[in-house]
Design a protein around this motif. Structure first.
Motif, mmCIF file in Angstrom:
data_model
loop_
_atom_site.group_PDB
_atom_site.id
_atom_site.type_symbol
_atom_site.label_atom_id
_atom_site.label_comp_id
_atom_site.label_asym_id
_atom_site.label_seq_id
_atom_site.Cartn_x
_atom_site.Cartn_y
_atom_site.Cartn_z
ATOM 1 N N LEU A 75 63.811 64.111 30.333
ATOM 2 C CA LEU A 75 63.476 63.274 31.479
ATOM 3 C C LEU A 75 64.785 62.758 32.039
ATOM 4 C CD1 LEU A 75 61.531 61.691 33.323
ATOM 5 C CD2 LEU A 75 61.512 59.889 31.572
ATOM 6 N N GLY A 76 64.981 62.938 33.342
ATOM 7 C CA GLY A 76 66.259 62.548 33.910
ATOM 8 C C GLY A 76 66.156 61.936 35.288
ATOM 9 N N TYR A 77 67.309 61.591 35.811
ATOM 10 C CA TYR A 77 67.434 61.032 37.154
ATOM 11 C C TYR A 77 68.561 61.783 37.860
ATOM 12 C CZ TYR A 77 68.218 57.680 40.926
ATOM 13 O OH TYR A 77 68.368 57.091 42.154
ATOM 14 N N LYS A 78 68.269 62.266 39.054
ATOM 15 C CA LYS A 78 69.246 63.046 39.817
ATOM 16 C C LYS A 78 69.550 62.349 41.130
ATOM 17 C CE LYS A 78 70.344 67.688 41.369
ATOM 18 N NZ LYS A 78 71.383 67.857 40.336
ATOM 19 N N SER A 79 70.830 62.350 41.486
ATOM 20 C CA SER A 79 71.275 61.781 42.758
ATOM 21 C C SER A 79 72.162 62.797 43.462
ATOM 22 C CB SER A 79 72.052 60.482 42.513
ATOM 23 O OG SER A 79 72.603 59.986 43.721
ATOM 24 N N VAL A 80 71.853 63.078 44.726
ATOM 25 C CA VAL A 80 72.608 64.040 45.524
ATOM 26 C C VAL A 80 73.175 63.319 46.749
ATOM 27 C CG1 VAL A 80 72.505 66.204 46.827
ATOM 28 C CG2 VAL A 80 71.078 65.908 44.781
ATOM 29 N N LEU A 81 74.407 63.626 47.102
ATOM 30 C CA LEU A 81 75.021 63.085 48.316
ATOM 31 C C LEU A 81 75.601 64.239 49.122
ATOM 32 C CD1 LEU A 81 76.042 60.830 50.174
ATOM 33 C CD2 LEU A 81 78.082 60.668 48.702
ATOM 34 N N GLN A 82 75.101 64.409 50.354
ATOM 35 C CA GLN A 82 75.624 65.406 51.281
ATOM 36 C C GLN A 82 76.079 64.668 52.539
ATOM 37 O OE1 GLN A 82 72.557 68.329 51.960
ATOM 38 N NE2 GLN A 82 72.323 68.798 49.791
ATOM 39 N N THR A 83 77.300 64.918 52.960
ATOM 40 C CA THR A 83 77.827 64.245 54.139
ATOM 41 C C THR A 83 78.326 65.273 55.148
ATOM 42 O OG1 THR A 83 80.035 64.044 53.151
ATOM 43 C CG2 THR A 83 78.510 62.206 52.839
ATOM 44 N N ASP A 84 78.123 64.966 56.413
ATOM 45 C CA ASP A 84 78.584 65.792 57.528
ATOM 46 C C ASP A 84 79.057 64.837 58.607
ATOM 47 O OD1 ASP A 84 79.062 67.518 59.578
ATOM 48 O OD2 ASP A 84 77.004 68.242 59.790
ATOM 49 N N GLY A 85 80.347 64.563 58.605
ATOM 50 C CA GLY A 85 80.858 63.557 59.525
ATOM 51 C C GLY A 85 80.311 62.183 59.157
ATOM 52 N N ALA A 86 79.703 61.508 60.140
ATOM 53 C CA ALA A 86 79.148 60.179 59.891
ATOM 54 C C ALA A 86 77.757 60.247 59.265
ATOM 55 C CB ALA A 86 79.098 59.387 61.197
ATOM 56 N N GLN A 87 77.137 61.410 59.248
ATOM 57 C CA GLN A 87 75.795 61.549 58.704
ATOM 58 C C GLN A 87 75.844 61.753 57.195
ATOM 59 O OE1 GLN A 87 74.173 64.849 61.035
ATOM 60 N NE2 GLN A 87 73.008 63.359 62.235
ATOM 61 N N ARG A 88 74.826 61.233 56.523
ATOM 62 C CA ARG A 88 74.732 61.441 55.084
ATOM 63 C C ARG A 88 73.270 61.603 54.681
ATOM 64 N NH1 ARG A 88 76.104 55.518 52.348
ATOM 65 N NH2 ARG A 88 74.409 54.362 53.354
ATOM 66 N N TYR A 89 73.073 62.433 53.670
ATOM 67 C CA TYR A 89 71.739 62.727 53.139
ATOM 68 C C TYR A 89 71.792 62.432 51.645
ATOM 69 C CZ TYR A 89 67.545 65.518 52.026
ATOM 70 O OH TYR A 89 66.329 65.946 51.582
ATOM 71 N N ARG A 90 70.910 61.518 51.157
ATOM 72 C CA ARG A 90 71.029 61.012 49.799
ATOM 73 C C ARG A 90 69.711 61.109 49.018
ATOM 74 N NH1 ARG A 90 73.221 55.169 49.632
ATOM 75 N NH2 ARG A 90 71.568 54.786 51.177
ATOM 76 N N PRO A 91 69.169 62.298 48.770
ATOM 77 C CA PRO A 91 67.949 62.383 47.958
ATOM 78 C C PRO A 91 68.232 62.037 46.502
ATOM 79 C CG PRO A 91 68.799 64.573 48.419
ATOM 80 C CD PRO A 91 69.630 63.615 49.225
ATOM 81 N N ARG A 92 67.264 61.371 45.854
ATOM 82 C CA ARG A 92 67.427 60.968 44.456
ATOM 83 C C ARG A 92 66.069 60.698 43.851
ATOM 84 N NH1 ARG A 92 71.288 56.065 45.642
ATOM 85 N NH2 ARG A 92 72.232 57.814 46.760
ATOM 86 N N GLY A 93 65.960 60.862 42.536
ATOM 87 C CA GLY A 93 64.684 60.615 41.898
ATOM 88 C C GLY A 93 64.580 61.264 40.528
ATOM 89 N N PRO A 94 63.380 61.181 39.909
ATOM 90 C CA PRO A 94 63.188 61.669 38.538
ATOM 91 C C PRO A 94 63.067 63.189 38.474
ATOM 92 C CG PRO A 94 61.126 60.834 39.413
ATOM 93 C CD PRO A 94 62.172 60.530 40.450
ATOM 94 N N VAL A 95 63.473 63.728 37.323
ATOM 95 C CA VAL A 95 63.401 65.161 37.060
ATOM 96 C C VAL A 95 62.869 65.384 35.651
ATOM 97 C CG1 VAL A 95 64.678 67.325 36.836
ATOM 98 C CG2 VAL A 95 65.334 65.680 38.600
ATOM 99 N N LEU A 96 61.846 66.220 35.517
ATOM 100 C CA LEU A 96 61.343 66.643 34.216
ATOM 101 C C LEU A 96 61.902 68.020 33.899
ATOM 102 C CD1 LEU A 96 57.564 65.638 34.424
ATOM 103 C CD2 LEU A 96 59.395 64.443 33.202
ATOM 104 N N GLY A 97 62.263 68.229 32.625
ATOM 105 C CA GLY A 97 62.858 69.510 32.280
ATOM 106 C C GLY A 97 62.458 69.999 30.908
ATOM 107 N N VAL A 98 62.704 71.279 30.680
ATOM 108 C CA VAL A 98 62.501 71.909 29.379
ATOM 109 C C VAL A 98 63.644 72.893 29.177
ATOM 110 C CG1 VAL A 98 60.992 73.672 30.389
ATOM 111 C CG2 VAL A 98 60.893 73.237 27.931
ATOM 112 N N SER A 99 64.168 72.943 27.957
ATOM 113 C CA SER A 99 65.251 73.867 27.646
ATOM 114 C C SER A 99 64.997 74.513 26.298
ATOM 115 C CB SER A 99 66.609 73.145 27.639
ATOM 116 O OG SER A 99 66.630 72.129 26.651
ATOM 117 N N ALA A 100 65.520 75.716 26.130
ATOM 118 C CA ALA A 100 65.300 76.469 24.896
ATOM 119 C C ALA A 100 66.512 77.299 24.573
ATOM 120 C CB ALA A 100 64.065 77.359 25.028
ATOM 121 N N ASN A 101 66.627 77.649 23.301
ATOM 122 C CA ASN A 101 67.741 78.439 22.814
ATOM 123 C C ASN A 101 67.212 79.491 21.851
ATOM 124 O OD1 ASN A 101 70.848 78.548 22.547
ATOM 125 N ND2 ASN A 101 70.134 78.561 20.424
#
Length: 232
Positions: free
Chosen positions: A119-145
């Motif tokens: 269970l995690g939290y992800k934050s993304v920041l994308q900028t283009d000049g003065a504009q910015r896009y900041r999606p963020r929130g919880p992430v569920l995951g599964v991993s195996a080896n």
């Protein structure tokens, strides 16, 4: 079948694998990965003389190496990690450019020796000049080896997230997030520090809901990864 579906299928097969016993001792892992990433995202055909956008399109940036440091802590079946997609500038084929960075925090539990839920939290920041896009929130995951013998193993991971932009941002969407990665890992020794080298293919997709007149905007980042980490 697209690349995400192919990777997801391979990762799901790995999720069924079980093998070596857990190390009950406390351990700390530090490392970094290089991601030779190609970024394709959505953009708009601008209106004429200040009119609203006319249509949505896609723009792509050439593959670029991104540095992704990671720090992890584990005790028995419980673990946590912090990782980042360091701030990187991309130049798109329509002449525009932008910077992007990401930050991830995850906690997890090994339900089987080589199968873990996170269970995690992800934050993304994308900028283009003065504009910015900041999606963020919880992430569920599964991993195996899946151990292959002589220190070599195959790994896979899947993630699904539900991201939103902060209230008041000019660019604001509800965003679905998906991640899939498969690859090989090789451990040089069993004593600490234990060095491990990994190589794989990673793809993550963000889908911004109703980005333009009922259409969803798709943002895809994918490419090969190469990493090294040390466990103490």
């Amino acid at each position: 079948m697209n690349k995400f579906a192919t990777l997801a299928g391979v990762a799901c097969v790995l999720v069924a694998a079980q093998a070596r016993a857990d190390d009950p001792a406390l351990s700390v892992t530090v490392g970094a990965r290089l991601w030779y990433a190609q970024w394709t995202t959505f953009s708009y055909y601008p209106g004429i003389k200040g009119q609203p956008n006319q249509a949505m399109t896609e723009v792509s940036a050439p593959d670029k190496v991104v540095i992704m440091p990671v720090v992890g802590l584990r005790y028995g079946n419980v673990f946590g990690s912090v990782s980042a997609f360091t701030s990187t500038r991309f130049n798109f084929d329509n002449g525009s450019n932008g910077r992007r960075s990401e930050f991830d925090v995850n906690v997890g539990y090994s339900v089987m020796p080589d199968l873990a839920l996170t269970l995690g939290y992800k934050s993304v920041l994308q900028t283009d000049g003065a504009q910015r896009y900041r999606p963020r929130g919880p992430v569920l995951g599964v991993s195996a080896n899946a151990p292959l013998g002589s220190g070599l193993s195959m790994y896979g991971s899947l993630g699904v997230g539900w991201l939103r932009t902060p209230a008041g941002d000019d660019i604001s969407f509800r965003t679905g997030y998906r991640l899939a990665e498969v690859g090989l890992a090789y451990a040089f020794n069993t004593e600490r520090p234990r060095w491990t080298v990994t190589g794989g293919y990673r793809i993550q997709v963000m889908t911004s809901k109703n980005a333009f007149e009922g259409q969803d905007g798709r943002d895809t980042t994918q490419g090969f990864t190469l990493g090294v980490n040390a466990t103490f």
